[in-house]
Design a protein around this motif. Sequence first.
Motif, mmCIF file in Angstrom:
data_model
loop_
_atom_site.group_PDB
_atom_site.id
_atom_site.type_symbol
_atom_site.label_atom_id
_atom_site.label_comp_id
_atom_site.label_asym_id
_atom_site.label_seq_id
_atom_site.Cartn_x
_atom_site.Cartn_y
_atom_site.Cartn_z
ATOM 1 N N VAL A 1 -8.141 1.920 3.081
ATOM 2 C CA VAL A 1 -7.244 2.597 2.058
ATOM 3 C C VAL A 1 -7.453 3.174 1.172
ATOM 4 O O VAL A 1 -8.844 2.732 0.335
ATOM 5 N N VAL B 1 0.679 -1.233 -0.165
ATOM 6 C CA VAL B 1 0.279 0.093 0.472
ATOM 7 C C VAL B 1 0.695 1.145 -0.355
ATOM 8 O O VAL B 1 0.700 2.805 0.379
ATOM 9 N N ARG C 1 -0.425 4.961 -0.337
ATOM 10 C CA ARG C 1 -1.826 5.353 0.136
ATOM 11 C C ARG C 1 -1.902 5.400 2.062
ATOM 12 O O ARG C 1 -0.905 5.524 2.234
#
Length: 425
Positions: A331, A49, A52
């Motif tokens: 997210v 991720v 993010r």
Amino acid sequence: MWDLLLHGGRVIDPASGSDGTADIAVRDGKVAAVGGGLPRTRAARTVDVSGRLVLPGLVDMHTHIGHGAGYWGLAPEPVAWRTGVTTWVDAGSAGAYTLAGLRRGVADPSPLRIHAMINVAGTGLVGRTGEHHVLENLDVATAAAVAADHADLVRGVKARIDRHTVGPHGLEPLRRARQLADHLGKPLMVHIGYGPPHLADVAPLLGEGDILTHCATGVAAGLVADGRPSETLLRLREAGVVFDLGHGAGAFDFNVLEAELAAGITPVVSTDLHIRSVYGPAYDLPTVMGKAMAAGMPLADTVAAVTARPARALGLPSGTLAVGADADIAVFEPQTGPFPAVDVHGGVREAPLRLVNTATYVAGRRLSPSTAEPPPAWVPLSPAQHQAEADRQARVRTSVRHLDRPEDFDEPFPRPEQADPGDAR
């Protein structure tokens, strides 16, 4: 062994004071570890991720859910998976006569965290307005007994106090709501709008921990004057009343929110999402977060206003990524603006950031995509809203791509003469 590891994202968790690059490990639906450089070999599944924002699952403190069970209800699942909202608080859609239905039809079957504020009116919000017109439906003893039967679901009491809802009864519905909240030991959320009663009438019945919703509406007299919060509003702040944005379909004005922020009043950010506002201009919680930032709220304050603060106001175990907490995780891809943002009166500001949800997890399990039903017949939509809904349905209908090249498949299907007779399927 961890079940899931999200690594490399910017983790913002106001409840624990965290803001920085970190990994999050999940085991058995709980946050197992948070920190930098967690070993990926310990996880059954890893997700990169990087770039993010990784936030606690968002908490929307003011919604109306239960599609088909009343005028305002919508189904939360088609919104939740694409917005990061894992905890939904229904703000008074159900009263004593309908709370069990909300539980059986919405809360129990849902993969989401569902909580409720019981409406002081036993009918709840079956119709558009007028639930306080018949006082015999505002039976405090009955509501208290039903709330006690559903104590794990009920987090507060809700009363809409405006001239359309109370009719000839003035403050009497609010007095009964106050009695109910005091009996339950729960906060009272009061909706304000077109008066009378006005804010100055409502204020004496609110105290520490109670919630004033629609605090940035442009239609309720007595919130701000000459660009500054009124003395009544400031007294409510000093008394410890929680201010809730409650955007809705008609209760958000940039000028009011900006005046409040300039005076140090920072509200909880909520949508008042229902079957009308979901088509705009509220749309969803990330959209309303963008409007809060457009009015001047910093990102960190905005995240706190949709996680730790609403959870604290209602005593919810949500809104945090602390070790041991439920692994509810949102997210987002942060997109840098400016982006136009509108209030309900046509006011326009520029949001510095847009948060685009890329994954939503509840207890460590990613929510699957879900599509919404068309709007019911009683929802008034503008021509542009009708066209947007038609476009949405067309995109859903054509979203399946059909592959028709042999190289699109790992193992081309054998010709009949080459097939294994035992392989027929």
